[in-house]
Design a protein around this motif. Structure first.
Motif, mmCIF file in Angstrom:
data_model
loop_
_atom_site.group_PDB
_atom_site.id
_atom_site.type_symbol
_atom_site.label_atom_id
_atom_site.label_comp_id
_atom_site.label_asym_id
_atom_site.label_seq_id
_atom_site.Cartn_x
_atom_site.Cartn_y
_atom_site.Cartn_z
ATOM 1 N N ARG A 298 0.842 -1.193 0.000
ATOM 2 C CA ARG A 298 0.000 0.000 0.000
ATOM 3 C C ARG A 298 0.879 1.246 0.000
ATOM 4 N NH1 ARG A 298 -5.734 -0.131 -0.640
ATOM 5 N NH2 ARG A 298 -6.173 -2.363 -0.587
ATOM 6 N N HIS A 299 0.421 2.274 -0.715
ATOM 7 C CA HIS A 299 1.198 3.500 -0.817
ATOM 8 C C HIS A 299 1.253 4.194 0.546
ATOM 9 C CE1 HIS A 299 3.197 6.746 -2.776
ATOM 10 N NE2 HIS A 299 2.950 6.272 -3.970
ATOM 11 N N THR A 300 2.464 4.516 0.982
ATOM 12 C CA THR A 300 2.633 5.143 2.301
ATOM 13 C C THR A 300 2.334 6.640 2.273
ATOM 14 O OG1 THR A 300 4.999 5.382 1.802
ATOM 15 C CG2 THR A 300 4.326 3.459 3.093
ATOM 16 N N ALA A 301 2.431 7.251 1.110
ATOM 17 C CA ALA A 301 2.137 8.681 0.980
ATOM 18 C C ALA A 301 1.335 8.918 -0.291
ATOM 19 C CB ALA A 301 3.432 9.494 0.962
ATOM 20 N N PRO A 302 0.085 8.441 -0.320
ATOM 21 C CA PRO A 302 -0.725 8.568 -1.545
ATOM 22 C C PRO A 302 -0.994 10.026 -1.907
ATOM 23 C CG PRO A 302 -2.068 7.861 0.315
ATOM 24 C CD PRO A 302 -0.655 7.798 0.765
ATOM 25 N N LYS A 303 -0.953 10.300 -3.217
ATOM 26 C CA LYS A 303 -1.221 11.653 -3.693
ATOM 27 C C LYS A 303 -2.716 11.934 -3.766
ATOM 28 C CE LYS A 303 2.976 11.480 -6.499
ATOM 29 N NZ LYS A 303 3.519 11.422 -7.891
ATOM 30 N N HIS A 304 -3.511 10.859 -3.878
ATOM 31 C CA HIS A 304 -4.966 10.981 -3.928
ATOM 32 C C HIS A 304 -5.559 9.623 -3.574
ATOM 33 C CE1 HIS A 304 -4.447 8.999 -7.806
ATOM 34 N NE2 HIS A 304 -3.588 9.952 -8.129
ATOM 35 N N ALA A 305 -6.871 9.522 -3.529
ATOM 36 C CA ALA A 305 -7.541 8.306 -3.055
ATOM 37 C C ALA A 305 -7.269 7.087 -3.933
ATOM 38 C CB ALA A 305 -9.048 8.563 -2.953
ATOM 39 N N LEU A 306 -6.949 7.309 -5.208
ATOM 40 C CA LEU A 306 -6.716 6.189 -6.122
ATOM 41 C C LEU A 306 -5.237 5.858 -6.284
ATOM 42 C CD1 LEU A 306 -9.385 7.042 -8.844
ATOM 43 C CD2 LEU A 306 -9.569 5.447 -6.920
ATOM 44 N N ASP A 307 -4.397 6.491 -5.503
ATOM 45 C CA ASP A 307 -2.965 6.188 -5.511
ATOM 46 C C ASP A 307 -2.738 5.084 -4.477
ATOM 47 O OD1 ASP A 307 -0.342 6.405 -6.261
ATOM 48 O OD2 ASP A 307 0.084 8.158 -5.016
ATOM 49 N N ILE A 308 -3.095 3.867 -4.851
ATOM 50 C CA ILE A 308 -3.250 2.786 -3.873
ATOM 51 C C ILE A 308 -1.965 2.031 -3.586
ATOM 52 C CG2 ILE A 308 -4.544 0.695 -3.328
ATOM 53 C CD1 ILE A 308 -6.723 1.740 -5.268
ATOM 54 N N PHE A 309 -1.284 1.565 -4.632
ATOM 55 C CA PHE A 309 -0.115 0.704 -4.445
ATOM 56 C C PHE A 309 1.171 1.406 -4.869
ATOM 57 C CE2 PHE A 309 -3.658 -2.298 -5.469
ATOM 58 C CZ PHE A 309 -3.802 -2.812 -4.183
ATOM 59 N N GLN A 310 2.267 1.046 -4.234
ATOM 60 C CA GLN A 310 3.552 1.644 -4.551
ATOM 61 C C GLN A 310 4.563 0.569 -4.949
ATOM 62 O OE1 GLN A 310 4.910 3.638 -1.011
ATOM 63 N NE2 GLN A 310 5.534 1.758 0.015
ATOM 64 N N PRO A 311 5.576 0.935 -5.711
ATOM 65 C CA PRO A 311 6.622 -0.028 -6.076
ATOM 66 C C PRO A 311 7.358 -0.517 -4.831
ATOM 67 C CG PRO A 311 6.701 1.893 -7.503
ATOM 68 C CD PRO A 311 5.749 2.227 -6.396
ATOM 69 N N THR A 312 7.609 -1.809 -4.778
ATOM 70 C CA THR A 312 8.329 -2.366 -3.641
ATOM 71 C C THR A 312 9.833 -2.208 -3.831
ATOM 72 O OG1 THR A 312 8.629 -4.345 -2.266
ATOM 73 C CG2 THR A 312 8.442 -4.703 -4.643
ATOM 74 N N GLN A 313 10.539 -2.102 -2.727
ATOM 75 C CA GLN A 313 11.999 -2.096 -2.739
ATOM 76 C C GLN A 313 12.540 -3.445 -2.268
ATOM 77 O OE1 GLN A 313 13.591 0.603 -4.045
ATOM 78 N NE2 GLN A 313 11.495 1.322 -4.406
ATOM 79 N N ASP A 314 11.629 -4.343 -1.926
ATOM 80 C CA ASP A 314 11.999 -5.669 -1.422
ATOM 81 C C ASP A 314 12.208 -6.621 -2.601
ATOM 82 O OD1 ASP A 314 12.253 -8.132 -0.235
ATOM 83 O OD2 ASP A 314 10.471 -7.946 1.040
ATOM 84 N N THR A 315 13.462 -6.899 -2.916
ATOM 85 C CA THR A 315 13.761 -7.728 -4.088
ATOM 86 C C THR A 315 13.508 -9.220 -3.849
ATOM 87 O OG1 THR A 315 16.097 -7.828 -3.433
ATOM 88 C CG2 THR A 315 15.457 -6.099 -4.992
ATOM 89 N N SER A 316 13.107 -9.584 -2.634
ATOM 90 C CA SER A 316 12.735 -10.981 -2.389
ATOM 91 C C SER A 316 11.294 -11.244 -2.828
ATOM 92 C CB SER A 316 12.894 -11.327 -0.911
ATOM 93 O OG SER A 316 11.919 -10.662 -0.112
ATOM 94 N N LYS A 317 10.548 -10.177 -3.070
ATOM 95 C CA LYS A 317 9.166 -10.334 -3.519
ATOM 96 C C LYS A 317 9.147 -10.718 -4.995
ATOM 97 C CE LYS A 317 6.646 -7.521 -0.210
ATOM 98 N NZ LYS A 317 5.540 -6.538 -0.032
ATOM 99 N N THR A 318 8.116 -11.444 -5.393
ATOM 100 C CA THR A 318 8.045 -11.932 -6.767
ATOM 101 C C THR A 318 6.692 -11.649 -7.392
ATOM 102 O OG1 THR A 318 8.409 -13.866 -8.191
ATOM 103 C CG2 THR A 318 7.255 -14.241 -6.102
ATOM 104 N N LEU A 319 6.700 -11.557 -8.701
ATOM 105 C CA LEU A 319 5.452 -11.413 -9.462
ATOM 106 C C LEU A 319 5.093 -12.737 -10.115
ATOM 107 C CD1 LEU A 319 3.184 -9.672 -10.610
ATOM 108 C CD2 LEU A 319 4.732 -8.919 -12.402
ATOM 109 N N LEU A 320 6.057 -13.357 -10.765
ATOM 110 C CA LEU A 320 5.790 -14.604 -11.492
ATOM 111 C C LEU A 320 6.168 -15.866 -10.714
ATOM 112 C CD1 LEU A 320 6.916 -13.772 -15.147
ATOM 113 C CD2 LEU A 320 4.687 -13.429 -14.065
ATOM 114 N N GLY A 321 7.063 -15.774 -9.767
ATOM 115 C CA GLY A 321 7.505 -16.952 -9.036
ATOM 116 C C GLY A 321 8.596 -17.701 -9.775
ATOM 117 N N GLU A 322 9.467 -18.372 -9.023
ATOM 118 C CA GLU A 322 10.631 -19.040 -9.608
ATOM 119 C C GLU A 322 10.243 -20.061 -10.675
ATOM 120 O OE1 GLU A 322 14.552 -21.646 -8.158
ATOM 121 O OE2 GLU A 322 13.103 -20.898 -6.690
#
Length: 236
Positions: free
Chosen positions: A72-96
């Protein structure tokens, strides 16, 4: 599939009913289900059609089953600014597992590759779901395309309840065009939205996408059409 087919809005690997959703997918899409490995997670698969010189490879990604939770966005610019890019490189989108499969698939011969991603790959400025929420995974895909010298890739995406065509050049020099067609029956009421990669305009009412291949000219025409079949946006 996308989140509402998957059974959880904006859902990922944490979805408690993802196995039920997969079973429903296999029941309703038996042709696709027949292409799934019995031991794999998710519903990713590929199809290659056409003779040599006209081979089209469709890469059907699963951006849900393996995906780490969104931030979740920690400093949203508006109500629809919901998600933010992660800095955690252990997280995955597609999986190994899916990454290994995709790398192998990109080594297969094809004259045109169509990457089907339920979420947008190119657009990066809105606060909804997108590849850019996992910048290390997006960068990994860019590197994989460059490593395999992929120059013939088109991306088809959805999810947004609006249509647009976006294009970018990756840091490695690969040009990627992403046509987002959605939705056929559920539309967006959002006004203007920044997308520095957009070609033309975004379109909120019902729409669908069309890809027309001209093998003689070695060209592909991408179009967004309204429900009357009229072209709204196009890119050659």
């Amino acid at each position: 599939w996308d989140d509402h087919d998957y059974g959880q809005n904006d859902g990922g690997a944490e979805n408690p009913i993802k196995e039920d959703a997969k079973a429903a997918f296999q029941a309703f899409y038996p042709v696709d289900a027949a292409m799934l490995s019995p031991t794999q997670g998710g519903v990713y698969h590929s199809v290659t059609m056409g003779p040599k010189g006209k081979r089209v490879q469709f890469l059907m990604l699963d951006t849900r089953y393996f995906r780490s939770p969104l931030e979740r966005h920690t400093a949203p610019k508006h109500a629809l600014d919901i998600f933010q890019p992660t800095q955690d490189t252990s997280k995955t989108l597609l999986g190994e597992e899916q990454w290994k499969w995709l790398e192998n698939e990109l080594k297969q011969p094809a004259d045109l590759r169509i990457l089907v991603s339920s979420i947008q790959l190119v657009a990066e400025e809105h606060g909804f779901e997108k590849w850019a929420n996992f910048p290390h995974e997006r960068g990994k895909l860019f590197e994989l395309l460059a490593k395999n010298k992929i120059k013939n890739l088109i991306v088809i995406s959805g999810d947004r309840h609006q249509g647009e065509i976006s294009q970018m050049k990756t840091p490695q020099g690969t040009v990627i065009t992403d046509i987002t067609g959605s939705g056929i029956n559920k539309t967006s009421t959002l006004g203007e939205e920044p997308n520095k990669h957009r070609l033309g305009n975004k379109y909120n009412p019902e729409n669908f996408g069309l890809a027309e291949i001209d093998w003689k000219k070695k060209q592909i025409k991408l179009s967004l059409l309204n429900l009357e079949g009229k072209t709204i946006e196009k890119h050659l």
